[in-house]
Design a protein around this motif. Structure first.
Motif, short mmCIF file in Angstrom:
data_model
loop_
_atom_site.label_atom_id
_atom_site.label_comp_id
_atom_site.label_asym_id
_atom_site.label_seq_id
_atom_site.Cartn_x
_atom_site.Cartn_y
_atom_site.Cartn_z
N ILE A 1 0.81 -1.44 -0.10
CA ILE A 1 -0.08 0.07 -0.01
C ILE A 1 1.04 1.32 0.14
O ILE A 1 0.93 2.12 -0.87
N ASN A 2 1.87 1.38 1.03
CA ASN A 2 2.69 2.51 1.04
C ASN A 2 4.29 2.29 1.14
O ASN A 2 5.11 2.87 1.28
N ASP A 3 4.49 0.90 1.34
CA ASP A 3 5.82 0.47 1.74
C ASP A 3 6.77 1.04 0.53
O ASP A 3 8.08 1.29 1.04
N PHE A 4 6.39 1.00 -0.85
CA PHE A 4 7.41 1.53 -1.78
C PHE A 4 7.75 2.86 -1.59
O PHE A 4 8.66 3.34 -2.49
N GLU A 5 7.02 3.46 -0.84
CA GLU A 5 7.17 5.08 -0.70
C GLU A 5 8.55 5.40 0.00
O GLU A 5 8.73 6.58 0.12
N MET A 6 8.85 4.67 1.05
CA MET A 6 9.81 4.96 2.10
C MET A 6 10.87 5.77 1.66
O MET A 6 11.05 6.75 2.12
N GLU A 7 11.54 5.43 0.79
CA GLU A 7 12.79 6.03 0.15
C GLU A 7 12.48 7.75 -0.29
O GLU A 7 13.22 8.46 0.05
N HIS A 8 11.66 7.80 -0.95
CA HIS A 8 11.20 9.07 -1.56
C HIS A 8 10.65 9.77 -0.46
O HIS A 8 11.03 11.02 -0.58
N LEU A 9 9.90 9.13 0.46
CA LEU A 9 9.28 10.17 1.44
C LEU A 9 10.31 10.63 2.55
O LEU A 9 10.17 11.87 2.70
N LEU A 10 11.28 9.74 2.90
CA LEU A 10 12.31 10.05 3.67
C LEU A 10 13.01 11.31 2.96
O LEU A 10 13.57 12.05 3.53
N GLU A 11 13.47 10.85 1.67
CA GLU A 11 14.21 12.12 0.88
C GLU A 11 13.49 13.61 1.21
O GLU A 11 14.09 14.41 1.43
N GLN A 12 12.17 13.38 0.79
CA GLN A 12 11.45 14.69 0.78
C GLN A 12 11.37 15.18 2.09
O GLN A 12 11.48 16.45 2.44
N ARG B 1 -13.00 -2.29 0.24
CA ARG B 1 -13.73 -1.44 -0.31
C ARG B 1 -12.69 -0.55 -1.32
O ARG B 1 -13.20 -0.29 -2.32
N HIS B 2 -11.19 -0.48 -0.86
CA HIS B 2 -10.49 0.36 -1.62
C HIS B 2 -9.37 -0.51 -2.50
O HIS B 2 -9.04 0.11 -3.56
N PHE B 3 -9.00 -1.62 -2.01
CA PHE B 3 -7.91 -2.45 -2.65
C PHE B 3 -8.38 -3.92 -2.72
O PHE B 3 -7.43 -4.68 -2.21
N PRO B 4 -9.58 -4.09 -3.17
CA PRO B 4 -9.92 -5.55 -3.27
C PRO B 4 -9.12 -6.68 -3.90
O PRO B 4 -8.76 -7.66 -3.55
N LEU B 5 -8.41 -6.14 -4.81
CA LEU B 5 -7.28 -6.89 -5.57
C LEU B 5 -6.04 -7.25 -4.83
O LEU B 5 -5.41 -8.04 -5.09
N LYS B 6 -5.79 -6.21 -4.09
CA LYS B 6 -4.57 -6.44 -3.19
C LYS B 6 -4.80 -7.03 -1.73
O LYS B 6 -3.94 -7.49 -0.97
N LYS B 7 -6.10 -6.98 -1.41
CA LYS B 7 -6.34 -7.29 -0.06
C LYS B 7 -5.66 -8.85 0.45
O LYS B 7 -5.09 -8.69 1.69
N GLU B 8 -5.59 -9.90 -0.09
CA GLU B 8 -5.24 -11.18 0.25
C GLU B 8 -3.83 -11.13 0.36
O GLU B 8 -3.25 -11.47 1.37
N LYS B 9 -2.95 -10.60 -0.44
CA LYS B 9 -1.69 -10.63 -0.41
C LYS B 9 -1.25 -9.46 0.71
O LYS B 9 -0.22 -9.71 1.60
#
Length: 360
Positions: A232-243, A273-281
């Motif tokens: 959901i948001n884990d891939f944002e780590m590097e960019h978020l910390l840089e900003q 409701r928001h991420f049905p295709l990602k829910k299980e993983k």
């Protein structure tokens, strides 16, 4: 304030409620036109405003939460189950029925007045946000900061709200004295995700702007990338910390998503409701990092998780904080603490007539 913009519309019963209720869709009308209830505020009397921490994996000894419940509506909030203790739902009630601590500044001053030395840094906002919308009305947090400054009590603040800018006059004085640090919680930089995840919290751009303004005012700031949610948001780590670093943050923290008690089913519904295709993983990875369950409260692990995924997160975080210079640690000064003269005079005056009124 009427709006459909809530973290959840669900009203699950608390785990202490022996009567379980089901609402059938057939019994509900005007579903498309239904709007969330207005936010209600209630006074809460307390004998003390301080909560003492006994958990070894939390880096503070005392904390203050000026409000119970939080209008920000973050679906993942680990404090939601607290509403069960007052016979309210951790779902929609948590966001719409807010308890306001009564006279918190007076209670804090009374506790500090008895001290011969400072507490370890008192953290404001460990469960619910001290700068949630109701703070504009009740100013509990500002009144507490006025007392902290007067006593020179070292303080830390955790918030995701740009409303903290209102108090820069007090915060900058505390910053100059070396008795304050502020952590901005930033979960995502994506506007679409933010609107689903934290519907009534300030937008990410406002939080980055707040980091910069606090830093420019001489206030030490850090960023909390919390919670980290797989896929959901884990891939944002590097960019978020840089900003955050570019916006003035000098330190950073990270917390893996926590889903205690009633939070887990609310979060599952949110994924549906928001991420049905990602829910299980998403749930699968969380479960693997929690020893096969959606939550594990073991000290030392509850903030980090365990296993391959959790270890990879920690490695990424360590590399990123070093890369972006987010490793500065400040020790807040405790040597400046002093009970103001007016409180000493008050004590002396009362003891002349009522000996023992202020026991040590």
């Amino acid at each position: 304030m009427n709006s459909k913009k809530r973290g959840t519309e669900e009203l699950p019963p608390s785990r202490f409620d022996k009567t379980q209720r089901e609402i059938w869709l057939e019994d509900r009308t005007d579903l498309e036109e239904e709007s969330s209830p207005s936010t209600q505020f209630f006074w809460e009397d307390s004998k003390s405003v301080l909560t003492r921490n006994k958990s070894p994996d939390i880096p503070f000894d005392a904390s203050i939460n000026p409000y119970r419940g939080c209008e920000h509506g973050c679906i993942y909030c680990f404090a939601r189950p607290n509403h069960s203790y007052v016979d309210l739902s951790p779902g929609l009630d948590f966001e719409t029925k807010i308890f306001v601590k009564k006279e918190p500044a007076k209670l804090l001053a009374e506790e500090l007045r008895k001290r011969k030395q400072a507490f370890e840094p008192i953290t404001i906002g460990t469960a619910t946000d001290p700068y949630q919308p109701g703070e504009r009305i009740y100013k509990n947090t500002r009144s507490l900061l006025e007392v902290m400054l007067e006593f020179k009590q070292p303080t830390a603040i955790i918030t995701k709200s740009s409303l903290i800018q209102r108090d820069i006059d007090i915060l900058s004085e505390m910053g100059k004295l070396g008795i304050l640090k502020v952590f901005l919680s930033i979960t995502t930089l994506d506007k679409e995700l933010w609107s689903k995840l934290e519907p009534r919290a300030p937008a990410p751009v406002r939080r980055m702007e707040t980091l910069r303004k606090l830093t420019d005012a001489g206030i030490p700031t850090g960023v909390l990338f919390a919670p980290v949610i797989p896929f959901i948001n884990d891939f944002e780590m590097e960019h978020l910390l840089e900003q955050a670093s570019l916006s003035g943050a000098e330190t950073a923290g990270m917390v893996f998503v926590r889903l205690p008690f009633e939070v887990a089913p609310l979060f599952e519904d949110w994924l549906t409701r928001h991420f049905p295709l990602k829910k299980e993983k998403v749930l699968k990875v969380i479960s693997e990092a929690r020893g096969g369950k959606l939550y594990k409260a073991t000290w030392g692990e509850r903030m980090r998780g365990e296993g391959n995924y959790a270890e990879l997160l920690q490695k990424r975080f360590s590399i990123s904080t070093k890369r972006f210079g987010l490793t500065k640690r400040r020790e807040l000064r405790k040597d400046l603490f002093a009970v103001p003269t007016r409180y000493l005079l008050k004590k002396k005056k009362h003891e002349e007539f009522l000996p023992g009124l202020f026991p040590e």
